[in-house]
Design a protein around this motif. Structure first.
Motif, PDB file in Angstrom:
ATOM      1  N   ASP A  76       0.798  -1.227   0.000  1.00 13.14           N
ATOM      2  CA  ASP A  76       0.000   0.000   0.000  1.00 13.14           C
ATOM      3  C   ASP A  76       0.833   1.281   0.000  1.00 13.14           C
ATOM      4  N   ASP A  77       1.896   1.295   0.773  1.00 14.52           N
ATOM      5  CA  ASP A  77       2.680   2.531   0.870  1.00 14.52           C
ATOM      6  C   ASP A  77       3.945   2.493   0.022  1.00 14.52           C
ATOM      7  N   MET A  78       4.011   1.526  -0.901  1.00 10.35           N
ATOM      8  CA  MET A  78       5.222   1.367  -1.717  1.00 10.35           C
ATOM      9  C   MET A  78       5.001   1.662  -3.187  1.00 10.35           C
ATOM     10  N   GLY A  79       3.751   1.668  -3.655  1.00  5.11           N
ATOM     11  CA  GLY A  79       3.510   1.739  -5.079  1.00  5.11           C
ATOM     12  C   GLY A  79       4.020   0.479  -5.750  1.00  5.11           C
ATOM     13  N   ALA A  80       4.517   0.627  -6.977  1.00  6.81           N
ATOM     14  CA  ALA A  80       5.052  -0.505  -7.731  1.00  6.81           C
ATOM     15  C   ALA A  80       6.534  -0.255  -7.998  1.00  6.81           C
ATOM     16  N   PRO A  81       7.407  -0.831  -7.151  1.00  5.17           N
ATOM     17  CA  PRO A  81       8.844  -0.558  -7.289  1.00  5.17           C
ATOM     18  C   PRO A  81       9.438  -1.061  -8.602  1.00  5.17           C
ATOM     19  N   GLY A  82       8.795  -2.057  -9.228  1.00  2.00           N
ATOM     20  CA  GLY A  82       9.286  -2.537 -10.515  1.00  2.00           C
ATOM     21  C   GLY A  82      10.452  -3.498 -10.426  1.00  2.00           C
ATOM     22  N   GLY A  83      10.594  -4.153  -9.296  1.00  2.33           N
ATOM     23  CA  GLY A  83      11.640  -5.159  -9.180  1.00  2.33           C
ATOM     24  C   GLY A  83      12.056  -5.376  -7.741  1.00  2.33           C
ATOM     25  N   ALA A  84      11.966  -6.646  -7.296  1.00  2.32           N
ATOM     26  CA  ALA A  84      12.251  -6.962  -5.895  1.00  2.32           C
ATOM     27  C   ALA A  84      13.744  -6.982  -5.585  1.00  2.32           C
ATOM     28  N   SER A  85      14.555  -7.364  -6.572  1.00  8.11           N
ATOM     29  CA  SER A  85      15.978  -7.542  -6.261  1.00  8.11           C
ATOM     30  C   SER A  85      16.641  -6.225  -5.884  1.00  8.11           C
ATOM     31  N   LYS A  86      16.196  -5.142  -6.504  1.00  2.00           N
ATOM     32  CA  LYS A  86      16.811  -3.856  -6.161  1.00  2.00           C
ATOM     33  C   LYS A  86      16.294  -3.310  -4.824  1.00  2.00           C
ATOM     34  N   VAL A  87      15.109  -3.776  -4.407  1.00  2.86           N
ATOM     35  CA  VAL A  87      14.539  -3.324  -3.123  1.00  2.86           C
ATOM     36  C   VAL A  87      15.187  -4.069  -1.955  1.00  2.86           C
ATOM     37  N   GLY A  88      15.434  -5.362  -2.152  1.00  2.00           N
ATOM     38  CA  GLY A  88      16.033  -6.155  -1.087  1.00  2.00           C
ATOM     39  C   GLY A  88      15.028  -6.504  -0.003  1.00  2.00           C
ATOM     40  N   LYS A  89      15.542  -6.974   1.114  1.00  2.00           N
ATOM     41  CA  LYS A  89      14.662  -7.391   2.209  1.00  2.00           C
ATOM     42  C   LYS A  89      13.983  -6.176   2.820  1.00  2.00           C
ATOM     43  N   ILE A  90      12.685  -6.314   3.080  1.00  2.00           N
ATOM     44  CA  ILE A  90      11.897  -5.233   3.666  1.00  2.00           C
ATOM     45  C   ILE A  90      11.638  -5.595   5.122  1.00  2.00           C
ATOM     46  N   GLU A  91      12.040  -4.735   6.025  1.00  2.00           N
ATOM     47  CA  GLU A  91      12.040  -5.091   7.443  1.00  2.00           C
ATOM     48  C   GLU A  91      10.691  -4.849   8.117  1.00  2.00           C
ATOM     49  N   ARG A  92       9.665  -5.448   7.539  1.00  2.00           N
ATOM     50  CA  ARG A  92       8.334  -5.397   8.154  1.00  2.00           C
ATOM     51  C   ARG A  92       7.503  -6.516   7.544  1.00  2.00           C
ATOM     52  N   ASP A  93       6.303  -6.724   8.138  1.00  2.00           N
ATOM     53  CA  ASP A  93       5.346  -7.662   7.571  1.00  2.00           C
ATOM     54  C   ASP A  93       3.963  -7.041   7.622  1.00  2.00           C
ATOM     55  N   HIS A  94       3.037  -7.623   6.842  1.00  2.00           N
ATOM     56  CA  HIS A  94       1.637  -7.237   7.024  1.00  2.00           C
ATOM     57  C   HIS A  94       1.245  -7.566   8.470  1.00  2.00           C
ATOM     58  N   PRO A  95       0.385  -6.761   9.100  1.00  2.00           N
ATOM     59  CA  PRO A  95       0.001  -7.008  10.497  1.00  2.00           C
ATOM     60  C   PRO A  95      -0.558  -8.412  10.746  1.00  2.00           C
ATOM     61  N   ILE A  96      -1.253  -8.984   9.778  1.00  2.00           N
ATOM     62  CA  ILE A  96      -1.798 -10.343   9.969  1.00  2.00           C
ATOM     63  C   ILE A  96      -0.667 -11.358  10.076  1.00  2.00           C
ATOM     64  N   THR A  97       0.345 -11.212   9.248  1.00  2.00           N
ATOM     65  CA  THR A  97       1.504 -12.103   9.318  1.00  2.00           C
ATOM     66  C   THR A  97       2.299 -11.845  10.594  1.00  2.00           C
ATOM     67  N   ALA A  98       2.484 -10.590  10.920  1.00  2.00           N
ATOM     68  CA  ALA A  98       3.278 -10.235  12.105  1.00  2.00           C
ATOM     69  C   ALA A  98       2.651 -10.781  13.379  1.00  2.00           C
ATOM     70  N   ALA A  99       1.320 -10.932  13.390  1.00  2.00           N
ATOM     71  CA  ALA A  99       0.616 -11.377  14.596  1.00  2.00           C
ATOM     72  C   ALA A  99       0.608 -12.894  14.758  1.00  2.00           C
ATOM     73  N   LEU A 100       1.046 -13.626  13.735  1.00  2.00           N
ATOM     74  CA  LEU A 100       1.020 -15.089  13.838  1.00  2.00           C
ATOM     75  C   LEU A 100       2.058 -15.583  14.833  1.00  2.00           C
ATOM     76  N   PRO A 101       1.738 -16.629  15.584  1.00  2.00           N
ATOM     77  CA  PRO A 101       2.757 -17.255  16.432  1.00  2.00           C
ATOM     78  C   PRO A 101       3.819 -17.909  15.537  1.00  2.00           C
ATOM     79  N   PRO A 102       4.966 -18.263  16.086  1.00  2.00           N
ATOM     80  CA  PRO A 102       5.999 -18.910  15.279  1.00  2.00           C
ATOM     81  C   PRO A 102       5.443 -20.137  14.546  1.00  2.00           C
ATOM     82  N   GLN A 103       5.783 -20.249  13.253  1.00  2.00           N
ATOM     83  CA  GLN A 103       5.250 -21.311  12.410  1.00  2.00           C
ATOM     84  C   GLN A 103       6.309 -22.375  12.150  1.00  2.00           C
ATOM     85  N   GLY A 104       5.853 -23.556  11.801  1.00  2.00           N
ATOM     86  CA  GLY A 104       6.755 -24.614  11.397  1.00  2.00           C
ATOM     87  C   GLY A 104       7.472 -25.268  12.568  1.00  2.00           C
ATOM     88  N   GLU A 105       8.344 -26.168  12.270  1.00  2.00           N
ATOM     89  CA  GLU A 105       9.126 -26.934  13.263  1.00  2.00           C
ATOM     90  C   GLU A 105       8.224 -27.498  14.342  1.00  2.00           C
TER      91      GLU A 105
END
Ligand code: F3S
Ligand code: F3S
Length: 105
Positions: A76-105
């Motif tokens: 929503d606040d990024m527009g269309a950057p036009g390529g993920a490799s140049k953006v790199g890792k984004i240090e956030r998550d959607h709130p729904i993902t961020a609220a999940l307990p640890p997954q896997g294992e």
């Protein structure tokens, strides 16, 4: 658009990134997200995900329906950057993902 759902959370295999011809799969902290306006629906990413996290929007299993908006709203606040490799890792998550307990294992 294609959508990355909950099985990706805390797994982040990233095999999908290699397959995408338009580099529209972006990395957050706990999952990856497909840009809904940049994805050309080629479907190449779907079969390579080892945990079957990727679905065409209309084929999302009921329990993961929220992940359509998770992927869309992430940009929503990024527009269309036009390529993920140049953006790199984004240090956030959607709130729904961020609220999940640890997954896997
Ligand atoms: Fe996640 Fe599967 Fe890609 S685990 S990073 S959607 S290959
Ligand atoms: Fe890329 Fe998958 Fe869309 S390979 S173009 S994100 S269907």
């Amino acid at each position: 658009t294609y959508v990355i759902a909950q099985p990706c959370v805390d797994v982040l295999d990233k095999a999908c990134i290699e397959e995408c011809p338009v580099d529209c799969i972006y990395e957050g902290q706990r999952q990856l997200y497909i840009h809904p306006d940049e994805c050309v629906d080629c479907g190449a990413c779907e079969p390579v995900c080892p945990v079957e996290a990727i679905y065409y929007e209309d084929d999302l299993p009921d329990q993961w329906k929220d992940f359509y908006k998770v992927n869309v709203e992430f940009f929503d606040d990024m527009g269309a950057p036009g390529g993920a490799s140049k953006v790199g890792k984004i240090e956030r998550d959607h709130p729904i993902t961020a609220a999940l307990p640890p997954q896997g294992e």
